[in-house]
Design a protein around this motif. Structure first.
Motif, mmCIF file in Angstrom:
data_model
loop_
_atom_site.group_PDB
_atom_site.id
_atom_site.type_symbol
_atom_site.label_atom_id
_atom_site.label_comp_id
_atom_site.label_asym_id
_atom_site.label_seq_id
_atom_site.Cartn_x
_atom_site.Cartn_y
_atom_site.Cartn_z
ATOM 1 N N THR A 3 -29.753 -20.094 57.619
ATOM 2 C CA THR A 3 -28.939 -20.664 58.057
ATOM 3 C C THR A 3 -29.189 -20.183 59.430
ATOM 4 O O THR A 3 -28.351 -21.348 59.916
ATOM 5 N N ILE A 4 -28.641 -19.729 59.722
ATOM 6 C CA ILE A 4 -27.862 -18.467 60.646
ATOM 7 C C ILE A 4 -28.923 -18.844 62.426
ATOM 8 O O ILE A 4 -29.519 -17.913 61.690
ATOM 9 N N ILE A 5 -28.276 -19.403 63.329
ATOM 10 C CA ILE A 5 -28.907 -19.391 64.537
ATOM 11 C C ILE A 5 -27.886 -18.523 65.718
ATOM 12 O O ILE A 5 -26.276 -19.019 66.076
ATOM 13 N N PRO A 6 -27.968 -17.556 66.026
ATOM 14 C CA PRO A 6 -27.357 -17.843 67.510
ATOM 15 C C PRO A 6 -27.855 -17.974 68.794
ATOM 16 O O PRO A 6 -28.410 -18.093 68.879
ATOM 17 N N ILE A 7 -27.170 -18.086 69.425
ATOM 18 C CA ILE A 7 -26.664 -18.450 70.901
ATOM 19 C C ILE A 7 -26.313 -17.388 71.687
ATOM 20 O O ILE A 7 -25.526 -16.682 71.062
#
Length: 164
Positions: A3-7
């Motif tokens: 569920t980790i989303i990098p910007i």
């Protein structure tokens, strides 16, 4: 499922988002309520601010209805069964995109890329829960335009956001 989303990309501060904790975030909006809105995230934000100010005033004055426990229980049940979106703007703003970063690329789990203008992304919303459950099959998040124009077919399987 992750569920980790990098910007990342052309930003001052690359940040990492965890969609699994947004259920506790006051900025979340019910998907049905989001789809009722007809314009930009500015109008949505105004409604959100109004609701938060009413909540604050109620807390400040100490006015509590006699059914407060029932309301808390109802809200808890509602959270566990609801579908939610959250505005993307605060996350992009916190990463401080560089001047030359004028587009946003949404990267999906299957290697596809969707390119948006920075304005479209700032007005957009990320869907993170459907019927009280995280988006496991086609998540971790979905992207909705701020005007809801892609409500019936949001961009799915988004695993990273890159400022380009």
């Amino acid at each position: 499922m992750e569920t980790i989303i990098p910007i990342k990309g052309k930003v001052t501060y690359p940040i990492t988002l965890d969609a699994s904790v947004w259920i506790f975030d006051d900025r979340k909006i019910e998907l049905d309520e989001f789809l009722k809105f007809n314009n930009t995230s500015e109008e949505n934000e105004n409604d959100y601010i109004k609701a938060q100010s009413e909540r604050f005033e109620q807390e400040r004055t100490g006015i509590k209805p006699p059914i407060n426990q029932s309301i808390k229980r109802f809200e808890k049940e509602k959270i566990l069964k609801g579908s939610y979106v959250i505005p993307l703007e605060p996350f992009i703003s916190n990463s401080e995109p560089l001047v030359e970063g004028n587009q946003v690329q949404l990267e999906t789990n299957n290697g596809e890329h969707v390119v948006l203008s920075i304005e479209e992304a700032l007005n957009g919303f990320l869907g993170f829960a459907l019927n009280g459950k995280p988006l496991k099959d086609d998540g971790p998040v979905h992207f909705y335009y701020g005007d809801g124009s892609n409500a019936s077919s949001p961009y799915k399987n988004i695993s990273a956001i890159t400022i380009i």
